[in-house]
Design a protein around this motif. Structure first.
Motif, mmCIF file in Angstrom:
data_model
loop_
_atom_site.group_PDB
_atom_site.id
_atom_site.type_symbol
_atom_site.label_atom_id
_atom_site.label_comp_id
_atom_site.label_asym_id
_atom_site.label_seq_id
_atom_site.Cartn_x
_atom_site.Cartn_y
_atom_site.Cartn_z
ATOM 1 N N ALA A 158 -6.992 7.550 -9.349
ATOM 2 C CA ALA A 158 -6.078 6.442 -9.068
ATOM 3 C C ALA A 158 -4.754 6.624 -9.799
ATOM 4 C CB ALA A 158 -6.733 5.122 -9.471
ATOM 5 N N MET B 104 0.841 -1.188 0.000
ATOM 6 C CA MET B 104 0.000 0.000 0.000
ATOM 7 C C MET B 104 0.880 1.244 0.000
ATOM 8 S SD MET B 104 -2.848 1.259 2.807
ATOM 9 C CE MET B 104 -3.932 -0.106 2.426
ATOM 10 N N GLN B 105 0.498 2.222 -0.827
ATOM 11 C CA GLN B 105 1.265 3.452 -0.892
ATOM 12 C C GLN B 105 0.852 4.380 0.229
ATOM 13 O OE1 GLN B 105 -0.085 4.175 -4.846
ATOM 14 N NE2 GLN B 105 1.991 4.026 -5.661
ATOM 15 N N ASN B 106 1.800 5.064 0.805
ATOM 16 C CA ASN B 106 1.537 5.973 1.904
ATOM 17 C C ASN B 106 2.134 7.333 1.603
ATOM 18 O OD1 ASN B 106 0.329 4.049 3.847
ATOM 19 N ND2 ASN B 106 2.354 3.086 3.732
ATOM 20 N N ALA C 186 -2.753 9.357 -8.114
ATOM 21 C CA ALA C 186 -2.212 8.863 -6.842
ATOM 22 C C ALA C 186 -0.986 7.993 -7.081
ATOM 23 C CB ALA C 186 -3.286 8.085 -6.092
ATOM 24 N N GLY C 187 -1.093 7.087 -8.049
ATOM 25 C CA GLY C 187 0.033 6.212 -8.341
ATOM 26 C C GLY C 187 1.247 6.984 -8.819
ATOM 27 N N LEU D 185 1.246 8.174 -3.802
ATOM 28 C CA LEU D 185 0.347 8.344 -2.664
ATOM 29 C C LEU D 185 -0.806 7.352 -2.749
ATOM 30 C CD1 LEU D 185 0.049 12.244 -2.845
ATOM 31 C CD2 LEU D 185 1.527 10.948 -1.302
ATOM 32 N N HIS D 186 -1.428 7.111 -1.607
ATOM 33 C CA HIS D 186 -2.649 6.314 -1.620
ATOM 34 C C HIS D 186 -3.774 7.164 -2.201
ATOM 35 C CE1 HIS D 186 -6.104 3.979 -0.212
ATOM 36 N NE2 HIS D 186 -5.263 2.959 -0.122
ATOM 37 N N ARG D 187 -4.690 6.526 -2.915
ATOM 38 C CA ARG D 187 -5.767 7.267 -3.567
ATOM 39 C C ARG D 187 -6.584 8.089 -2.573
ATOM 40 N NH1 ARG D 187 -9.905 3.955 -7.258
ATOM 41 N NH2 ARG D 187 -10.273 2.976 -5.227
ATOM 42 N N SER D 188 -6.756 7.576 -1.355
ATOM 43 C CA SER D 188 -7.537 8.309 -0.357
ATOM 44 C C SER D 188 -6.890 9.645 -0.003
ATOM 45 C CB SER D 188 -7.710 7.461 0.908
ATOM 46 O OG SER D 188 -6.455 7.199 1.519
ATOM 47 N N VAL D 189 -5.555 9.707 -0.108
ATOM 48 C CA VAL D 189 -4.860 10.966 0.179
ATOM 49 C C VAL D 189 -5.236 12.014 -0.864
ATOM 50 C CG1 VAL D 189 -2.608 12.084 0.394
ATOM 51 C CG2 VAL D 189 -2.949 9.777 1.311
#
Length: 208
Positions: A41, A1-3, A44-45, A49-53
């Motif tokens: 998405a 998971m990306q953070n 984010a990628g 970053l995570h998409r939620s960010v």
């Protein structure tokens, strides 16, 4: 998971840095894949970053595009201000303006207006366009100063600025896609704009 990567500094600095990462990612996606591939998405990628960010900063693609327009305008205005700093006359400022604008088209490909209008809708497109109005005001001021100084032929500065922007805008897509040589295009467009303004070129003054 990306953070979210660790960014030193205050929370405000962290937020500013993350927002910039997102907007730079928007530019990168559009430049490499086109605006039709722009999704939350994908951005984010590209930003790592995570998409939620991304959703924490922007609710949808429309908001991303509008924020990106503002970010790019502010970046370009900063670069343009630096380029204009060494220009002593209105004619030199016009030359610097044209050179900077065309170089930016080549370095940072942008989608065509009709594509953006389709994605944003009428209201969104008008909102995005409002962010680039400072460029029109700056060019209008340069032309007005040139007319008052006798460097340019008498004209309506605002209307003339619109015509100059239309001329420059015609080169946006060809330069961004690498279909035209930047040096040749810059020389051709600069000569055309100066002649249209009635300014002096290498061949002397061209009154129109």
């Amino acid at each position: 998971m990306q953070n979210v990567p660790r960014i030193s500094g205050s929370p405000d600095q962290h937020r500013t840095a993350t927002r910039k990462k997102i907007l730079v990612a928007v530019r990168d996606v559009m430049a490499s894949d086109g605006v039709d591939k722009l999704t939350m998405a994908e951005v984010a990628g590209r930003a790592g970053l995570h998409r939620s960010v991304v959703y924490n900063y922007f609710p949808d693609v429309r908001a991303l595009l509008i924020a990106h327009a503002r970010y790019e305008t502010e970046r370009f205005m900063d670069e343009l201000t630096g380029a204009l700093g060494s220009a002593a006359t209105a004619t030199e400022q016009i030359v610097a303006y044209v050179h900077q604008q065309l170089a930016d088209f080549a370095a940072y490909p942008q989608p065509a207006g009709p594509e953006l209008a389709t994605l944003l809708g009428p209201d969104g497109y008008r909102e995005m366009h409002a962010h680039v109005q400072p460029l029109g005001m700056l060019l209008t001021d340069i032309i007005r100063a040139g007319v008052e100084a006798g460097e340019f032929a008498p004209s309506d500065p605002a209307a003339t600025a619109n015509l100059v922007h239309a001329c420059l805008g015609a080169e946006r897509f060809p330069l961004g896609q690498g279909h035209r040589d930047l040096e040749e295009t810059t020389e051709r467009v600069t000569t055309f704009v100066l002649r249209s303004l009635g300014a002096e070129t290498n061949g002397g003054r061209s009154d129109v």
